[in-house]
Design an enzyme around this catalytic site. Sequence first.
Site, PDB file in Angstrom:
ATOM      1  N   ALA A  94     -51.789 -15.919  48.402  1.00 27.14           N
ATOM      2  CA  ALA A  94     -50.364 -15.707  48.600  1.00 27.14           C
ATOM      3  C   ALA A  94     -50.064 -15.940  50.275  1.00 27.14           C
ATOM      4  O   ALA A  94     -51.267 -15.632  50.953  1.00 27.14           O
ATOM      5  CB  ALA A  94     -49.837 -14.338  48.389  1.00 27.14           C
ATOM      6  N   GLY A 140     -53.069 -15.547  44.443  1.00 28.08           N
ATOM      7  CA  GLY A 140     -52.089 -16.361  43.715  1.00 28.08           C
ATOM      8  C   GLY A 140     -52.729 -17.781  43.313  1.00 28.08           C
ATOM      9  O   GLY A 140     -52.129 -18.250  42.122  1.00 28.08           O
ATOM     10  N   GLU A 143     -54.280 -17.356  40.236  1.00 30.31           N
ATOM     11  CA  GLU A 143     -53.430 -17.108  39.303  1.00 30.31           C
ATOM     12  C   GLU A 143     -52.806 -18.208  38.642  1.00 30.31           C
ATOM     13  O   GLU A 143     -52.292 -18.287  37.600  1.00 30.31           O
ATOM     14  CB  GLU A 143     -52.493 -15.961  39.730  1.00 30.31           C
ATOM     15  CG  GLU A 143     -53.014 -14.564  39.858  1.00 30.31           C
ATOM     16  CD  GLU A 143     -52.103 -13.440  40.439  1.00 30.31           C
ATOM     17  OE1 GLU A 143     -51.632 -12.762  39.584  1.00 30.31           O
ATOM     18  OE2 GLU A 143     -51.903 -13.463  41.628  1.00 30.31           O
ATOM     19  N   GLU A 163     -56.879  -9.041  46.000  1.00 27.64           N
ATOM     20  CA  GLU A 163     -55.620  -8.348  46.328  1.00 27.64           C
ATOM     21  C   GLU A 163     -56.002  -6.840  46.469  1.00 27.64           C
ATOM     22  O   GLU A 163     -55.340  -6.194  47.118  1.00 27.64           O
ATOM     23  CB  GLU A 163     -54.474  -8.618  45.150  1.00 27.64           C
ATOM     24  CG  GLU A 163     -54.123  -9.895  44.980  1.00 27.64           C
ATOM     25  CD  GLU A 163     -54.699 -10.840  44.275  1.00 27.64           C
ATOM     26  OE1 GLU A 163     -54.093 -12.138  43.861  1.00 27.64           O
ATOM     27  OE2 GLU A 163     -55.895 -10.664  43.908  1.00 27.64           O
TER      28      GLU A 163
END
Length: 702
Positions: A94, A140, A143, A163
Amino acid sequence: MSGPILSQLQQRERQLGPLSDVDSTGDRPWTSWLLARDDDDIAWLLFDKRDAAVNVLSEAALNELGEILDGLEQDRPKALVLRSAKDTGFCVGADINEFLEMKDAAVVTAKLRSAHAVVNRLAELPIPTVAIIHGSCLGGGLEVALCCAYRLALPDARMGLPEIRLGLHPGLGGTARLTHLIDPVKAMSLMLTGQTLDARRAKSAGLVDKVIEERHVLRAIQAILSGDLKRQGSGLKERLLTTSPARHLEARQMRNKSAEKVNPQHYPAPEALITLWEEHGDDPEAMREAEIRSFAELMPTATAQNLIRIFFLREKMKRLTKTAAAPVRRVHVVGAGAMGGDIAGWCAYQGLRVTLFDTDPAMIARAVKKTAALCQRKHLSEAGTRDVLDRLIPDPGRYGVAHADLVIEAVPEKIAIKQAVYEEIEPRLKPEAVLATNTSSIPLTELANILQDPGRFVGLHFFNPVAKMQLVEVVLQDRAQDAAIDRAKGFVGQIDRLPTVVASAPGFLVNRVLMPYLMEAIQMVDEGIAAEAIDLCAEAFGMPVGPIELADQVGLDICLDVARMLDDRLDTPMAPIPDWFEEWIAEGRLGRKSGHGFYRWKEGQPRKKEDAGAVDPERTDRLLLPMLNTCVACLRQGVIDDPELLDGAMIFGTGFAPFRGGPLHYARSRGIAEIVATLEKLAEHHGERFKPDPDWQKLSSA
């Protein structure tokens, strides 16, 4: 066949191979993506953030992905292949800059719901979807890859969900998707530790379906379309582990294991993740919904915000290594003792060619053995370990000096010994070579007096253990040239360490700040307070180990030497050195290395009394506030000129409670006025060593 998109794609032919004949027209409509279809009606979607070296998953990138999915849903291709156009990898995660704006749980929830809506559409596309992963695929980025039906990894791929290191857990559906793709206990372990997997280990875990070479990408996609490449799937064991009784049992074990590493009161994310899986692990949709709520609750916490701050401190320190200096290719280390041997081994592990000298061949042999053990801990293959050991070259004849770009002296802390080394090697150095000392306390100006060319001389102060401690102090001296300083900083980056530039003041920065903390702890023992009770106060604050245990680990003789040196060279007092402490050292009671210090040590662990009593806040302040006071003094005296880098140095050099954001950040959070008042009160009760530094008020207005 023409157009800007085609031009972009063709420039990346190494990655795209089969797309030489893509038909694409029009201007590039998105800032983070390139899209084209080949003659087989396969859509190729490339993640390619404009004007950036790496891909990050920003809100804008997700919004653009939503627009792309609009088109793919209306005009379905035969398959969708998702990959990166960056050499650096698939996606590093992210955009952390956006996290700075998300301090309200309601705002975080709304943004996550929008993001989930996009990636859920990718997961639900009624066509084969394939993620081709190379390089870094983290957070991310992974993901998003988990939303594809197939994942193919190139050999250089590295995947993980880190994370937890930001005080969070995955927030884009990764908690549910990973625990239902692979062994859920393994999935939880990956998320709770933030561990990354290389391509081979990711395949073994079931995270990717196949590891392939670049030249086989098109063939693998055709195998998927023909049904010849089977997806990884959960087996009976994995399905059993998702049942409610199994989850409750495993969750209890996870909590115990997590609590051994971090205090759940300080770090709430592990408990939140465990609870998430324990309560919803049998229902992916419910787990994704609960994930949003849990992530949104974690984001505004002080822990998450401080760990996000540390992320940026790390990036700031990394930027110090980006210099125009030529990279170091060859290193020569003088001294194969505890520090020199480990420095040599770490440099070899990081890909540099290293020659290692010591007057005792047995020390060199021990350094080689420790390097082999390091490779084993890092899970290197036999071939990888052999490559590292081939780069670590015993050099009893010192032939490596003449070829080295950097020579690191790591001999005992005696000026005469170090200067004798310089006299012998300086005439043999290449003109552009840098000469560095790993001294932890001797002023570089004194060491440099004997040199013919002091402009090439700097300090590179590593911390023990070298393979774990991320900080290296780059120590300046008055005559050091910018070229040597820049090359030293660049070298620190080459070996995956974080530099901080400090002046050649007594104790430099970290030891200068740490010694008042250690000596105050020793003074408290002198007053009759149990060592375990003292350590408990520091550990409850969030320090990785207490000051008494740390003193034993460092070596009581080293603590005494540094304390005496600081006492001789500084005007500011520390706690007095008790007579019995000096007697211990004279008797050989040195701490861990002798098996007996404040504690008795067995198999590398201190033997402590189980009942340490209760945490005493005044004792905690007696330990911590002298450290904070010294930080302010170091800023005032120019030992370091940047408060943020000071915080970073103390976190990465001492393990100062990361969730508190660094000593100066903690002081501001607690309140400068309260810190000063507490120091004044302590000074009344315990002496002038607690007198507040005059620059505290400047810090409050900074």
